[in-house]
Scaffold this motif. Structure first.
Motif, PDB file in Angstrom:
ATOM      1  N   PHE A 109       0.875  -1.246  -0.177  1.00 22.59           N
ATOM      2  CA  PHE A 109       0.043   0.057   0.045  1.00 22.59           C
ATOM      3  C   PHE A 109       0.874   1.156  -0.031  1.00 22.59           C
ATOM      4  CE2 PHE A 109       0.840  -0.908   4.458  1.00 22.59           C
ATOM      5  CZ  PHE A 109       0.754   0.339   4.968  1.00 22.59           C
ATOM      6  N   VAL A 110       0.284   2.513  -0.320  1.00 25.74           N
ATOM      7  CA  VAL A 110       0.907   3.500  -0.413  1.00 25.74           C
ATOM      8  C   VAL A 110       1.005   4.386   0.618  1.00 25.74           C
ATOM      9  CG1 VAL A 110       1.391   5.877  -1.831  1.00 25.74           C
ATOM     10  CG2 VAL A 110       0.796   3.500  -2.709  1.00 25.74           C
ATOM     11  N   VAL A 111       1.859   5.370   1.284  1.00 21.34           N
ATOM     12  CA  VAL A 111       1.976   6.008   2.333  1.00 21.34           C
ATOM     13  C   VAL A 111       2.683   7.442   1.611  1.00 21.34           C
ATOM     14  CG1 VAL A 111       2.825   6.835   4.640  1.00 21.34           C
ATOM     15  CG2 VAL A 111       2.142   4.302   4.156  1.00 21.34           C
ATOM     16  N   GLU A 112       2.043   8.507   1.890  1.00 20.45           N
ATOM     17  CA  GLU A 112       2.451   9.741   1.379  1.00 20.45           C
ATOM     18  C   GLU A 112       2.638  10.730   2.721  1.00 20.45           C
ATOM     19  OE1 GLU A 112       0.368  11.620  -1.677  1.00 20.45           O
ATOM     20  OE2 GLU A 112      -0.282   9.923  -2.540  1.00 20.45           O
ATOM     21  N   GLY A 113       3.775  11.492   2.769  1.00 22.32           N
ATOM     22  CA  GLY A 113       3.993  12.299   3.557  1.00 22.32           C
ATOM     23  C   GLY A 113       4.934  11.640   4.716  1.00 22.32           C
ATOM     24  N   MET A 114       5.751  12.705   5.384  1.00 22.02           N
ATOM     25  CA  MET A 114       6.749  12.397   6.260  1.00 22.02           C
ATOM     26  C   MET A 114       6.089  12.120   7.722  1.00 22.02           C
ATOM     27  SD  MET A 114       9.532  12.152   5.050  1.00 22.02           S
ATOM     28  CE  MET A 114      10.139  11.287   6.465  1.00 22.02           C
ATOM     29  N   ARG A 115       5.008  12.725   8.023  1.00 22.19           N
ATOM     30  CA  ARG A 115       4.374  12.268   9.594  1.00 22.19           C
ATOM     31  C   ARG A 115       3.921  10.884   9.344  1.00 22.19           C
ATOM     32  NH1 ARG A 115      -0.074  16.438  11.278  1.00 22.19           N
ATOM     33  NH2 ARG A 115      -0.536  16.272   9.144  1.00 22.19           N
ATOM     34  N   GLU A 116       2.928  10.596   8.398  1.00 16.55           N
ATOM     35  CA  GLU A 116       2.530   9.427   8.335  1.00 16.55           C
ATOM     36  C   GLU A 116       3.479   8.362   8.173  1.00 16.55           C
ATOM     37  OE1 GLU A 116       1.577  12.114   6.607  1.00 16.55           O
ATOM     38  OE2 GLU A 116      -0.491  12.473   6.540  1.00 16.55           O
ATOM     39  N   LEU A 117       4.531   8.598   7.221  1.00 18.72           N
ATOM     40  CA  LEU A 117       5.907   7.625   7.186  1.00 18.72           C
ATOM     41  C   LEU A 117       6.336   7.429   8.393  1.00 18.72           C
ATOM     42  CD1 LEU A 117       7.321   5.551   5.349  1.00 18.72           C
ATOM     43  CD2 LEU A 117       8.824   7.621   4.571  1.00 18.72           C
ATOM     44  N   ARG A 118       6.484   8.380   9.281  1.00 16.08           N
ATOM     45  CA  ARG A 118       7.190   8.353  10.327  1.00 16.08           C
ATOM     46  C   ARG A 118       6.282   7.252  11.317  1.00 16.08           C
ATOM     47  NH1 ARG A 118       7.627  12.859  11.507  1.00 16.08           N
ATOM     48  NH2 ARG A 118       9.756  13.574  10.970  1.00 16.08           N
TER      49      ARG A 118
ATOM     50  N   CYS B  28       4.250   5.003  10.428  1.00 14.42           N
ATOM     51  CA  CYS B  28       4.301   3.763  10.174  1.00 14.42           C
ATOM     52  C   CYS B  28       5.554   2.991  10.210  1.00 14.42           C
ATOM     53  CB  CYS B  28       4.194   4.073   8.355  1.00 14.42           C
ATOM     54  SG  CYS B  28       4.026   2.269   7.525  1.00 14.42           S
ATOM     55  N   ILE B  29       6.552   3.592  10.326  1.00 15.65           N
ATOM     56  CA  ILE B  29       7.975   2.891  10.436  1.00 15.65           C
ATOM     57  C   ILE B  29       7.871   2.521  12.072  1.00 15.65           C
ATOM     58  CG2 ILE B  29      10.326   3.238  10.578  1.00 15.65           C
ATOM     59  CD1 ILE B  29      10.302   5.186   8.012  1.00 15.65           C
ATOM     60  N   GLU B  30       7.475   3.883  12.910  1.00 13.90           N
ATOM     61  CA  GLU B  30       7.612   3.380  14.276  1.00 13.90           C
ATOM     62  C   GLU B  30       6.835   2.169  14.630  1.00 13.90           C
ATOM     63  OE1 GLU B  30       6.527   7.178  15.719  1.00 13.90           O
ATOM     64  OE2 GLU B  30       8.506   8.061  15.937  1.00 13.90           O
ATOM     65  N   ALA B  31       5.629   1.971  13.886  1.00  8.77           N
ATOM     66  CA  ALA B  31       4.721   0.797  14.307  1.00  8.77           C
ATOM     67  C   ALA B  31       5.401  -0.655  13.719  1.00  8.77           C
ATOM     68  CB  ALA B  31       3.379   1.082  13.556  1.00  8.77           C
ATOM     69  N   GLY B  32       6.369  -0.381  13.024  1.00  7.09           N
ATOM     70  CA  GLY B  32       7.084  -1.656  12.665  1.00  7.09           C
ATOM     71  C   GLY B  32       6.889  -2.296  11.274  1.00  7.09           C
ATOM     72  N   TYR B  33       6.136  -1.459  10.512  1.00  3.98           N
ATOM     73  CA  TYR B  33       5.944  -1.802   9.018  1.00  3.98           C
ATOM     74  C   TYR B  33       7.062  -1.854   8.221  1.00  3.98           C
ATOM     75  CZ  TYR B  33       0.649  -1.545   9.521  1.00  3.98           C
ATOM     76  OH  TYR B  33      -0.616  -1.685   9.765  1.00  3.98           O
ATOM     77  N   MET B  34       7.225  -2.778   7.109  1.00  9.49           N
ATOM     78  CA  MET B  34       8.240  -2.862   6.387  1.00  9.49           C
ATOM     79  C   MET B  34       8.126  -1.623   5.219  1.00  9.49           C
ATOM     80  SD  MET B  34       9.825  -6.400   4.609  1.00  9.49           S
ATOM     81  CE  MET B  34      10.127  -7.085   6.472  1.00  9.49           C
ATOM     82  N   VAL B  35       8.941  -1.066   4.931  1.00 12.90           N
ATOM     83  CA  VAL B  35       9.109  -0.409   3.772  1.00 12.90           C
ATOM     84  C   VAL B  35       9.852  -0.870   2.578  1.00 12.90           C
ATOM     85  CG1 VAL B  35       9.449   2.102   2.999  1.00 12.90           C
ATOM     86  CG2 VAL B  35       8.801   1.840   5.204  1.00 12.90           C
ATOM     87  N   ASP B  36       9.053  -0.932   1.449  1.00 12.70           N
ATOM     88  CA  ASP B  36       9.501  -1.868   0.570  1.00 12.70           C
ATOM     89  C   ASP B  36      10.304  -0.701  -0.633  1.00 12.70           C
ATOM     90  OD1 ASP B  36       9.139  -4.178  -1.496  1.00 12.70           O
ATOM     91  OD2 ASP B  36       8.911  -2.423  -2.821  1.00 12.70           O
ATOM     92  N   SER B  37       9.840   0.446  -0.555  1.00 16.45           N
ATOM     93  CA  SER B  37      10.604   1.399  -1.642  1.00 16.45           C
ATOM     94  C   SER B  37      10.184   3.044  -1.246  1.00 16.45           C
ATOM     95  CB  SER B  37      10.519   1.061  -3.032  1.00 16.45           C
ATOM     96  OG  SER B  37       9.345   1.097  -3.696  1.00 16.45           O
ATOM     97  N   VAL B  38      10.920   3.871  -1.589  1.00 17.14           N
ATOM     98  CA  VAL B  38      10.580   5.154  -1.283  1.00 17.14           C
ATOM     99  C   VAL B  38      10.777   6.027  -2.541  1.00 17.14           C
ATOM    100  CG1 VAL B  38      11.030   7.263   0.183  1.00 17.14           C
ATOM    101  CG2 VAL B  38      11.503   5.034   1.339  1.00 17.14           C
ATOM    102  N   PHE B  39      10.098   6.966  -2.976  1.00 17.80           N
ATOM    103  CA  PHE B  39      10.262   7.898  -3.850  1.00 17.80           C
ATOM    104  C   PHE B  39      10.320   9.485  -3.199  1.00 17.80           C
ATOM    105  CE2 PHE B  39       8.275   4.114  -5.696  1.00 17.80           C
ATOM    106  CZ  PHE B  39       8.717   3.914  -6.794  1.00 17.80           C
ATOM    107  N   LEU B  40      11.588   9.939  -3.756  1.00 19.36           N
ATOM    108  CA  LEU B  40      11.805  11.364  -3.103  1.00 19.36           C
ATOM    109  C   LEU B  40      11.533  12.404  -4.239  1.00 19.36           C
ATOM    110  CD1 LEU B  40      14.729  10.435  -0.734  1.00 19.36           C
ATOM    111  CD2 LEU B  40      12.141  10.321  -0.159  1.00 19.36           C
ATOM    112  N   CYS B  41      10.873  13.486  -3.852  1.00 17.65           N
ATOM    113  CA  CYS B  41      11.488  14.808  -4.843  1.00 17.65           C
ATOM    114  C   CYS B  41      12.151  15.612  -3.832  1.00 17.65           C
ATOM    115  CB  CYS B  41      10.198  15.282  -5.170  1.00 17.65           C
ATOM    116  SG  CYS B  41      10.414  16.809  -6.251  1.00 17.65           S
TER     117      CYS B  41
END
Length: 245
Positions: free
Chosen positions: A16-25, A27-40
């Motif tokens: 699934f998709v997560v947008e924004g630093m607050r949401e991603l932070r 997500c990571i703190e909850a232990g989810y595994m991030v597959d890939s990140v697209f940055l601008c």
């Protein structure tokens, strides 16, 4: 991006998709595994890179980012994350838990807003019964501002949830107009599940019959219902008030 548009694609890929630093932070703190990140980079704040996990990172131009981002103002960060479906048995509940149960609530924005209230009130879990939208809908994640990751959230059938609550002695309080008492006259200091349905049809009979008490919010105007997220906030913070007094 199909993952943002189709729940079938999210189920098929397990992403699934997560947008924004607050949401991603969150997500990571909850232990989810991030597959890939697209940055601008031109849209990112200076502290954003400190949050990013060691995964596949791809830099994109503002034009490309505009096409892959579901919404604006997301700090130049879009991540693909591995889904994780909690079960009722996975919940780690305290002795007197406070749980929100939603039956067949369809609008992702309402679900997200309820999750925000659940987080603010320190609820121990949110259970979505007979869900009409999947938990990783991007509108839900956006509306929750990441609360989907801070509050344990489970999607199950109403029957399974009722059996779970009954087996653990958690009182079921159904929000309904008929045959009910005022919410502030109901004891919420013990293990409590606050159950709400859709604004149009309310709760089904299986919940009404399973309830230990029926509660209502007094309506002083001409309308007979509140938005489910507003109702959830009122009832949750009544439980907080009682438990702190």
């Amino acid at each position: 991006m199909l993952l943002q548009q189709k729940s079938s694609e999210r189920r098929k890929t397990g992403l699934f998709v997560v947008e924004g630093m607050r949401e991603l932070r969150h997500c990571i703190e909850a232990g989810y595994m991030v597959d890939s990140v697209f940055l601008c980079p031109s849209l990112m704040s200076e502290e954003s890179e400190d949050v990013l996990p060691p995964s596949q990172v791809y830099e994109v131009s503002p034009a490309v980012y505009e096409k892959i981002a579901y919404r604006g103002s997301t700090e130049g960060v879009v991540a693909l994350v591995r889904a994780r479906m909690l079960r009722l048995e996975d919940l780690r509940l305290p002795e007197t838990p406070l749980i929100v149960v939603l039956e067949s609530v369809e609008k992702p924005g309402n679900l997200g807003a309820v999750l925000r209230s659940a987080d603010a009130a320190g609820a121990d879990a949110v259970v979505v019964c007979d869900a009409l939208t999947d938990l990783y809908n991007p509108n839900l994640i956006r509306a929750s501002i990441g609360a989907l990751f801070t509050v344990p959230t489970v999607a199950v059938s109403s029957e399974a949830c009722i059996a779970f609550l009954k087996a653990r002695g958690i009182r079921i309080l159904t929000a309904q107009l008929q045959d009910s008492e005022l919410y502030y006259d109901t004891d919420m200091r013990h293990g409590t599940a606050i159950v709400m349905g859709t604004e149009s049809t309310g709760l089904t009979d299986c919940w009404r019959k399973a309830a230990d008490a029926h509660i209502r919010i007094p309506m002083c105007g001409r309308l007979d219902s509140l938005n489910v997220s507003v109702s959830a906030a009122i009832l949750l913070f009544e439980a907080v008030r009682q438990r702190q007094s």
